[in-house]
Design a protein around this motif. Structure first.
Motif, mmCIF file in Angstrom:
data_model
loop_
_atom_site.group_PDB
_atom_site.id
_atom_site.type_symbol
_atom_site.label_atom_id
_atom_site.label_comp_id
_atom_site.label_asym_id
_atom_site.label_seq_id
_atom_site.Cartn_x
_atom_site.Cartn_y
_atom_site.Cartn_z
ATOM 1 N N GLY A 121 0.815 -1.209 0.000
ATOM 2 C CA GLY A 121 0.000 0.000 0.000
ATOM 3 C C GLY A 121 0.844 1.252 0.000
ATOM 4 N N LYS A 122 0.161 2.362 0.236
ATOM 5 C CA LYS A 122 0.792 3.674 0.234
ATOM 6 C C LYS A 122 0.674 4.278 1.631
ATOM 7 N N VAL A 123 1.767 4.874 2.113
ATOM 8 C CA VAL A 123 1.754 5.521 3.424
ATOM 9 C C VAL A 123 0.954 6.815 3.281
ATOM 10 N N THR A 124 -0.167 6.921 4.009
ATOM 11 C CA THR A 124 -1.007 8.116 3.928
ATOM 12 C C THR A 124 -0.864 9.029 5.139
ATOM 13 N N ALA A 125 -0.324 8.516 6.249
ATOM 14 C CA ALA A 125 -0.130 9.360 7.426
ATOM 15 C C ALA A 125 0.894 8.720 8.361
ATOM 16 N N ILE A 126 1.674 9.588 9.017
ATOM 17 C CA ILE A 126 2.599 9.162 10.065
ATOM 18 C C ILE A 126 2.131 9.857 11.335
ATOM 19 N N LEU A 127 1.789 9.075 12.345
ATOM 20 C CA LEU A 127 1.150 9.614 13.541
ATOM 21 C C LEU A 127 2.103 9.805 14.725
ATOM 22 N N VAL A 128 3.373 9.455 14.572
ATOM 23 C CA VAL A 128 4.349 9.557 15.662
ATOM 24 C C VAL A 128 5.643 10.188 15.152
ATOM 25 N N GLN A 129 6.515 10.520 16.098
ATOM 26 C CA GLN A 129 7.825 11.078 15.772
ATOM 27 C C GLN A 129 8.890 10.268 16.506
ATOM 28 N N PRO A 130 10.129 10.249 15.978
ATOM 29 C CA PRO A 130 11.203 9.563 16.709
ATOM 30 C C PRO A 130 11.360 10.155 18.111
ATOM 31 N N GLY A 131 11.561 9.283 19.096
ATOM 32 C CA GLY A 131 11.716 9.715 20.478
ATOM 33 C C GLY A 131 10.418 9.711 21.262
ATOM 34 N N GLU A 132 9.321 9.498 20.595
ATOM 35 C CA GLU A 132 8.015 9.526 21.263
ATOM 36 C C GLU A 132 7.723 8.181 21.939
ATOM 37 N N SER A 133 7.228 8.233 23.148
ATOM 38 C CA SER A 133 6.815 7.025 23.863
ATOM 39 C C SER A 133 5.401 6.671 23.442
ATOM 40 N N VAL A 134 5.173 5.387 23.208
ATOM 41 C CA VAL A 134 3.850 4.927 22.796
ATOM 42 C C VAL A 134 3.419 3.748 23.656
ATOM 43 N N MET A 135 2.143 3.554 23.749
ATOM 44 C CA MET A 135 1.574 2.428 24.489
ATOM 45 C C MET A 135 1.158 1.342 23.491
#
Length: 144
Positions: A121-135
């Protein structure tokens, strides 16, 4: 003041340890005064706390309204399989990916985990940034 008696190779020593100022100790051995320089203890390295801002979603099409972030379909998102820190994003909005391509690197439990695209597929959105903590189950990248 502390006093000690030692016998080394048959020779007797009377040692008195006097005042200690910073790293210099006043020591008396068999009545003779000495100044003994001690090595300074290293202070433990203090860890720095880094605070990073919360990332904003990046949509493929330029969005003028505030509702664009809420219109992102997270059903097609690559999600975090466990809590961790995003260390690298290997794609950009508009990139075409194939199933199995590494999209995001997530550090969790001191290990780098490659998160791969589950479909072409095609990447339509990036919801995070490097260094960000995620659950766990946090949407990271949208592939449609």
């Amino acid at each position: 003041m502390k006093e000690y008696k030692y016998t080394i190779n048959g020779k007797k020593y009377e040692v008195t340890i006097g005042d200690i100022e910073e790293n210099i100790a006043n020591v008396k051995v068999n009545g003779e005064d000495y100044k003994v320089e001690m090595e300074k203890q290293q202070e433990p390295e203090k860890k720095k706390v880094v605070v990073r801002p919360v990332a904003k979603p990046v949509a493929a099409a330029p969005a003028a309204s505030q509702n664009s972030a809420s219109k992102i379909n997270t059903a097609n998102a690559i999600k975090a399989p466990l809590p961790g820190v995003v260390t690298e994003i290997k794609v950009a909005v508009g990139d075409t990916v194939k199933s199995g391509d590494t999209v995001v690197v997530l550090e969790a439990m001191k290990m780098a985990n490659n998160l791969d695209a589950e479909k072409d597929g095609k990447v339509t959105a990036i919801l995070v940034q490097p260094g960000e903590s995620v659950m766990e189950d946090t949407p990271l990248v949208i592939v449609e």
